[in-house]
Design a protein around this motif. Structure first.
Motif: not given
Ligand code: FEO
Ligand code: CA
Ligand code: CA
Length: 670
Positions: A282, A284-287, A298, A313, A315, A318
């Motif tokens: 995941n 893609e959930t972390v900038d 992602g 995970d 999300t 991180p």
């Protein structure tokens, strides 16, 4: 974050299943380094310089251009104009390339499987049963996919040694009958975690041969994806490595994707955490741009550990990936010791780390970041090595890899005086200090940021992008450093770095072996000279080079990966992903004298396997046979390999010892 393009599998030496499970398609997706730090004028000069080298090799091996590669180096038929054959300095006839489901060794040599996946490591471990495997059993048994090996004599116990092995990655569809990759059970996930890590196994040496017998000893140990480890150095405790379970940022559970490694003069083992991106879901959930620079993307992971353990995970955790990708130092003689993740050595896709002690006691650790267009690094200690073995000596040596400066290499095409080879410099990134803090040499990055996001730091100082640096190992006697650069099929393709002196071929499928000499033979030097020892591939091809040795007398070699030295000082090279159609193997090559560059194949491993972790001693050679039978065209129900047990058995990664059947020196002495 920037998502990387979907992987497109390219033809190269390894099947797609290996890419997926070992390295998250690192070799078949676009390389994550967007930096081209090679100035154009250097590229042009380098191309000219390298052409001189390749032409020299071509002339020296002119007869070799007529020899048939598929026949094997020394087995090649004599051709008109062939060079005068020289007797082998190794006293064996090279093993010919082949695709057999066996370990093939030269005539006059014997072999033995020392230990294989599932064999007992801890006293009382249950017998291996692939149809009824449990995580509890696996945590007591030899792990999967052995890579790095070390063999360390036990002080005061003649004939007793410790075998240390890394277990790089798991391929559950080849391990667990009925495994569903889309929905693994919690127990299957736990089996995979327990099959990662390391094993330490006592072995007894047979005085008359190279045979090693595992012993169920109290020193034996399994390290897994759950073993507690301590972060040391300036990144320890930083906000970048804190998690819910570890708010202090100092204690990590487990080590992952342990590839190669090294043995220190103070008798610890260093192991490199390599393709750790693949374990974290995941993205893609972390900038965080750094995630993409380390290949994280992602969605779900291949093994789906994130469904069982929140730390995988992104999300939810991180920062957890920042706790992997380190060099880990382990004391194999103390099974109660806590492994140390040495943050002063930087975080990247570590192949391994190998140490050299200079005349003043300064220690250099040489390291490769194994991905296309990544860099070559060294760490130079501030403290000096103490040769004794008192508690004070051990305590001092235990801090050697926490205090010092991390450098990255920039290569130039030509030495000041001209000539076919080049020079280079070590660019400082960060100094780790005795008080646990650090001093960054990279503007706008803190010391902890440089250590955790080392790739980004190296991008900014102008390091040279290389063709996948794997093992980087100093010669124990000369201090010259040998680096295996495995391959890079994107070199010179549109939008990517072009050829340069040290990476001389576009779309490089066969790799090269670099020889680097520190200025003044000082491992702490800021500059060096370099040359290419080998430009690998088919000896009959015009673009290969074997140290100037006649190419009709050498074995074909492709994708150099791990290197080792024998007691006489010759280089031994194992390969990963032969692009010439043969199984992988182990090769020997002299570095000095008239036969410098004469590559001879010593063994081949079974179908689908990679040759890893060579240890070359006076009277035996050890290799790790990793992922036998791994193929896109195979499955547990329809295998291409039954090695090592034969019959209808499933293939099992294993450690093999090879020795001269008459008990003689492995490498003949004068
Ligand atoms: Fe695990 Fe760089 O090979
Ligand atoms: Ca490797
Ligand atoms: Ca490799």
């Amino acid at each position: 974050m920037r998502l990387l393009p979907l992987a497109v599998h390219r033809p190269h030496g390894r099947p797609h299943v290996t890419c997926r499970y070992r390295c998250h398609d690192a070799c078949s997706r676009e390389a994550p380094n967007p930096t081209d730090t090679t100035p154009f004028r250097e590229v042009a000069a380098a191309a000219l310089s390298r052409r001189r080298v390749l032409q020299a090799g071509l002339v020296a091996g002119m007869a070799g251009t007529l020899a048939a590669c598929g026949m094997g180096g020394t087995g090649a038929p004599a051709q008109a104009g062939a060079s005068t054959p020289m007797p082998s300095p190794f006293g064996f006839t090279a093993v010919a390339p082949n695709t057999e489901d066996a370990v093939r060794v030269p005539e006059g040599f014997a072999q033995q499987v020392v230990i294989r996946w599932g064999d007992p490591v801890l006293p009382g471990a249950p017998a291996f049963d692939p149809n009824a495997q449990t995580a509890a059993a696996q945590a007591q048994q030899f792990g999967f996919n052995n890579d790095f090996l070390a063999l360390l004599d036990v002080p005061g116990r003649p004939g007793r040694a410790l075998l240390v092995a890394n277990h790089e990655y798991t391929t559950e569809p080849f391990m667990i009958p009925g495994y569903d990759p889309a929905a693994p059970t919690p127990e299957q996930v736990a089996i995979g975690m327990a099959a990662h890590g390391m094993s330490v196994v006592a072995v007894d040496r047979d005085p008359a041969s190279g045979r090693l017998t595992p012993v169920m000893d109290a020193v034996n140990r399994r390290i897994t994806a759950s073993t507690p480890m301590t972060l040391t150095g300036p990144a320890a405790g930083d906000a970048l490595v804190r998690t819910t379970a570890d708010p202090e940022g100092r204690t990590v559970l487990g080590t992952l994707n342990n590839c190669a490694g090294g043995v220190t003069p103070w008798r610890t083992v260093l192991t490199g955490e390599e393709n750790v991106d693949q374990y974290f879901a995941n993205g893609e959930t972390v900038d965080d741009l750094a995630l993409a620079r380390y290949g994280m993307d992602g969605g779900a992971t291949e093994r789906r550990w994130e469904g069982v353990d929140a730390r995988f995970d992104l999300t939810r955790e991180p920062n957890e990936p920042n706790r992997f990708g380190w060099v880990v130092e382990v004391d194999p003689f103390d099974p109660a010791s806590t492994p140390r993740k040495r943050t002063a050595l930087g975080r990247f896709k570590h192949e391994g780390a190998n140490v050299h002690v200079g005349p003043t006691g300064t220690v250099a650790a040489y390291m490769g970041d194994d991905e296309r267009f990544e860099y070559l690094y060294k760490f130079v200690s501030s403290r000096t090595h103490r040769a004794g073995d008192t508690p004070a000596d051990r305590e001092s040596n235990a801090r050697l890899l926490d205090e010092g400066t991390l450098f990255v290499a920039r290569f130039s095409p030509d030495a000041p005086g001209g000539g076919p080879d080049g020079s280079g410099e070590w660019l400082p990134l960060v100094e780790s200090l005795a008080d646990g803090t650090g001093r960054s040499f990279v503007p706008s990055m803190t010391a902890a940021q440089v250590l955790v996001h080392t790739r980004l730091a190296a991008d900014t100082v102008g390091a040279t992008p290389m063709d996948r640096p794997e093992d980087v190992q100093p010669h124990p006697r000369t201090g010259r450093v040998y680096a295996a650069l495995t391959n890079n099929d994107e070199r010179g393709t549109p939008g990517k770095a072009g050829v340069d002196g040290v990476n001389p071929r576009a779309e490089n499928t066969n790799g090269q072996v670099l020889e680097l000499t520190e200025t003044g033979d000082d491992p702490g030097a800021r500059s060096f000279a370099w040359s290419l020892l080998l430009v690998c591939g088919d000896p009959a091809a015009a673009d290969t080079y074997f140290g100037g040795f006649p190419k009709d007398q050498v074995s074909p070699i492709s994708c150099p990966d791990n290197v080792a030295f024998d007691a006489v000082g010759n280089l031994w090279i194992s390969t990963d992903g032969n692009a010439l159609g043969s199984n992988d193997g182990l090769f020997a090559v002299p570095l000095e004298g008239p036969q410098r560059g004469r590559v001879q194949q010593f063994l081949t491993v079974p179908r689908g396997a990679e040759t890893c972790g060579p240890v070359v001693e006076d009277r035996l050679a050890l290799v790790a046979v990793q992922h036998p039978g791994e193929s896109d065209d195979a499955s547990l129900a329809d295998p291409i390999s039954h090695w090592p047990d034969g019959g209808t058995s499933i293939a099992r990664p294993a450690v093999v010892s090879v020795w001269r059947a008459d008990g003689g020196w492995l490498t003949p002495r004068e």
